[in-house]
Design a protein around this motif. Structure first.
Motif, short mmCIF file in Angstrom:
data_model
loop_
_atom_site.label_atom_id
_atom_site.label_comp_id
_atom_site.label_asym_id
_atom_site.label_seq_id
_atom_site.Cartn_x
_atom_site.Cartn_y
_atom_site.Cartn_z
N SER A 119 0.82 -1.22 0.00
CA SER A 119 0.00 0.00 0.00
C SER A 119 0.85 1.27 0.00
N THR A 120 2.14 1.14 0.27
CA THR A 120 3.03 2.30 0.33
C THR A 120 3.42 2.76 -1.08
N THR A 121 3.27 4.02 -1.34
CA THR A 121 3.75 4.60 -2.59
C THR A 121 5.19 5.02 -2.39
N VAL A 122 6.09 4.43 -3.15
CA VAL A 122 7.51 4.70 -2.99
C VAL A 122 7.98 5.68 -4.06
N ASN A 123 8.73 6.69 -3.64
CA ASN A 123 9.27 7.69 -4.54
C ASN A 123 10.79 7.64 -4.48
N VAL A 124 11.40 7.17 -5.55
CA VAL A 124 12.86 7.07 -5.62
C VAL A 124 13.33 7.76 -6.90
N THR A 125 14.44 8.49 -6.81
CA THR A 125 15.04 9.11 -7.99
C THR A 125 16.51 8.73 -8.07
N MET A 126 17.05 8.80 -9.28
CA MET A 126 18.47 8.56 -9.50
C MET A 126 19.02 9.62 -10.46
N ALA A 127 20.28 10.00 -10.25
CA ALA A 127 20.96 10.93 -11.15
C ALA A 127 22.36 10.40 -11.43
N PHE A 128 22.86 10.73 -12.62
CA PHE A 128 24.18 10.26 -13.04
C PHE A 128 25.05 11.43 -13.50
N GLY A 129 25.09 12.44 -12.66
CA GLY A 129 25.91 13.60 -12.98
C GLY A 129 25.13 14.74 -13.57
N GLY A 130 23.89 14.49 -13.94
CA GLY A 130 23.06 15.53 -14.53
C GLY A 130 21.70 15.56 -13.87
N LYS A 131 20.67 15.50 -14.69
CA LYS A 131 19.30 15.57 -14.21
C LYS A 131 18.94 14.35 -13.37
N SER A 132 18.02 14.56 -12.44
CA SER A 132 17.54 13.47 -11.59
C SER A 132 16.29 12.87 -12.24
N TRP A 133 16.22 11.53 -12.25
CA TRP A 133 15.12 10.83 -12.92
C TRP A 133 14.33 9.99 -11.91
N ALA A 134 13.01 10.11 -11.97
CA ALA A 134 12.14 9.39 -11.04
C ALA A 134 11.85 7.98 -11.54
N ILE A 135 11.79 7.04 -10.60
CA ILE A 135 11.40 5.66 -10.88
C ILE A 135 9.96 5.50 -10.42
N SER A 136 9.10 5.03 -11.30
CA SER A 136 7.69 4.92 -10.95
C SER A 136 7.47 3.91 -9.82
N ASN A 137 6.43 4.12 -9.07
CA ASN A 137 6.08 3.19 -7.99
C ASN A 137 5.81 1.80 -8.56
N ALA A 138 5.20 1.75 -9.75
CA ALA A 138 4.90 0.46 -10.38
C ALA A 138 6.17 -0.33 -10.67
N ASP A 139 7.25 0.36 -11.06
CA ASP A 139 8.50 -0.34 -11.34
C ASP A 139 9.26 -0.67 -10.06
N PHE A 140 9.15 0.19 -9.06
CA PHE A 140 9.83 -0.10 -7.79
C PHE A 140 9.23 -1.35 -7.16
N GLN A 141 7.94 -1.55 -7.33
CA GLN A 141 7.25 -2.71 -6.77
C GLN A 141 7.53 -3.91 -7.67
N ALA A 142 8.63 -4.59 -7.40
CA ALA A 142 9.10 -5.65 -8.29
C ALA A 142 8.22 -6.89 -8.26
N GLU A 143 7.84 -7.32 -7.08
CA GLU A 143 7.02 -8.52 -6.93
C GLU A 143 6.08 -8.35 -5.75
N GLN A 144 4.93 -9.02 -5.83
CA GLN A 144 3.98 -9.03 -4.73
C GLN A 144 4.01 -10.41 -4.10
N LEU A 145 4.48 -10.46 -2.86
CA LEU A 145 4.64 -11.75 -2.17
C LEU A 145 3.31 -12.29 -1.65
N ASN A 146 2.45 -11.40 -1.20
CA ASN A 146 1.10 -11.77 -0.78
C ASN A 146 0.24 -10.53 -0.92
#
Length: 484
Positions: free
Chosen positions: A341-368
């Protein structure tokens, strides 16, 4: 995401990861053809199955990373990608031999060798897989050199051969590749017949120049780069076996798939091996994560990996900001679980602009019904490998460009047209067609043939996968990405 009880699906993910666990001027009017992709609905899996996959995935990725004259320019080739099994793989085709026969291969920016399963392969991994038969090609040459390559989840071995290889309207007349009569379980999944590495020659087990590098260095492309736009279906319970997977472009960027400028960052210290970038910042729930400097901040940008692996301390800090997140145990060691149920907000940058990773992609697998597994996990790579492996969890959120000269990786914001492709059920895969390839280069001399090569793509009796079509300057094809 729907859970699956099928261990075979988990094995596919692991095998895919193993082989990987290993602003340039825009073209004014790139000519190209597109092709639709499809993808499979994942079967329900138990928490135990997911745990087993996660453990093997981590080990596979760690194993993978442990251990000329110019020709007239030849425009670009644009191809639509096939998304298979909830973003677990993206597969496509190239043609080999005379007459040319199409084979589905995994496209992997985390490795640098091309190899195909041989018709002499008696291993179970080759069952039901279209295989390469050297005697069917009048231009094949046996190099009489042993070839072997080891990935985290298995290995392939055989001998090196040389033949005409065509892809996206381009042809290399004497491409060296592995013809493998030994393939371990889980390394191939029908209709995939092999793998095409898209990293630099310096890490090629065969020592041969990769197909893409020969084309880029020979000035066969309008621009010395290749680009990816990947779709997302891992959060679509109605997804079919194959779905539209996005777009792969050789020799240009597709301006309809991104907006704004491409944020390029050079490969650190001219280390042309993996497509390396320096992780400059990460945020989790708006909190900054401590990133070590130097080699501990290096990341391989890997289309053949599904998730994101990194140093244990940084990964732990990412999850420390997520309420009720816990470190996994047993087969989930190195991974983290948290409330779905938690919406996770993660970003990554590689020397330039910061890029957001969607919650759908952060949620790799649903265990139950309540617990999910996050896409970031801790891993230990070898001393000569980057500390971070950044796969499709990140790449589905950006338009990614891999530039040969100057050696760099660029990211751009996806356009509304690109985003609209996510979760949209697509048409059936295209049938085989006949066309002509305009440019042929030599892997050794880097020169253009006097006459254009005619590429007749067709399927051999055993070929069951999608076939590519070459049409004039551009070609529609499928792409395959090995995911962790």
């Amino acid at each position: 995401m729907v859970l699956s009880s099928s261990l075979s699906h988990l094995a596919l993910l692991v095998s895919l990861s193993a082989n990987n666990v290993l602003a340039a001027p825009r073209p004014s009017s790139p000519m190209s053809l597109s092709m639709n992709l499809k993808r499979r609905v994942p079967e329900a899996r138990s928490a135990d199955d997911i745990s087993a996959w996660a453990a093997n995935n981590k080990l596979a990725l760690e194993a993978k990373y442990g251990n000329t004259k110019s020709i007239a320019k030849r425009s670009s080739g644009q191809n639509l990608i096939v998304n298979q099994k909830a973003d677990s793989s993206f597969f496509g085709s190239l043609a080999v031999g005379t007459p040319p026969v199409a084979y589905d291969v995994i496209l992997d920016t985390g490795s640098a060798d091309l190899w195909l399963a041989s018709s002499d392969c008696a291993d179970s991994a080759c069952d039901g897989v279209p295989t390469f038969k050297a005697s069917d090609s009048s231009t094949f040459q046996n190099k009489s050199t042993e070839f072997s390559i080891t990935y985290g989840s298995g290995a392939a071995a055989g001998s090196l051969g040389e033949d005409v290889v065509q892809m996206a309207g381009f042809s290399v007349s004497n491409q060296i590749f592995g013809v493998c009569d030994q393939v371990t379980d889980n390394l191939l999944n029908s209709p995939v017949s092999g793998l095409l590495g898209l990293a630099f020659q310096t890490i090629a087990s065969s020592g041969a120049s990769p197909l893409w590098q020969t084309l880029a260095s020979s000035n066969a492309w309008d621009q010395p780069l290749m680009a990816f736009q990947l779709t997302r279906y891992n959060n679509d319970s109605k997804a079919t076996d194959l779905e539209p997977g996005g777009t792969f472009t050789m020799g240009a960027t597709n301006t309809s798939l991104y907006t704004g400028d491409i944020d390029y960052n050079d490969i650190p210290d001219n280390d042309e091996s993996y497509w390396l970038q320096t992780v400059s910042s990460i945020t989790s729930q708006a909190n900054s994560i401590s990133i070590s400097s130097g080699s501990s901040a290096l990341a391989a940008i890997d289309t053949g990996t599904t998730l994101i692996g990194g140093p244990a301390d940084a990964v732990a800090e990412i999850y420390s900001n997520i309420p009720d997140a816990e470190a996994g145990t047993g087969q989930l060691e190195g991974y983290y679980i948290y409330p779905c149920s938690t919406t996770v907000n993660v970003t990554m940058a590689f020397g330039g602009k910061s890029w957001a990773i969607s919650n759908a992609d952060f949620q790799a697998e649903q265990l139950n019904s309540n617990t999910c597994m996050g896409a970031f996990f801790s891993l230990e790579t070898g001393s000569n490998a980057p500390a971070w492996i950044v796969g499709d969890t990140f790449l589905k959120n950006v338009y990614s460009v891999f530039r040969y000269n100057p050696a760099s990786v660029g990211f751009a914001q996806l356009s509304s047209e690109a985003l609209a492709m996510n979760g949209v059920n697509g048409a059936s895969t295209p049938s085989a067609t006949i066309g002509s390839a305009a440019a042929t280069v030599s892997a050794t001399a880097g020169t253009r043939d006097a006459n254009s090569a005619v590429a007749l793509f067709h399927s051999s009796p055993s070929t069951t996968g999608p076939i590519i079509s070459l049409l004039a300057i551009t070609m529609t094809m499928f792409i395959s990405l090995r995911l962790v």
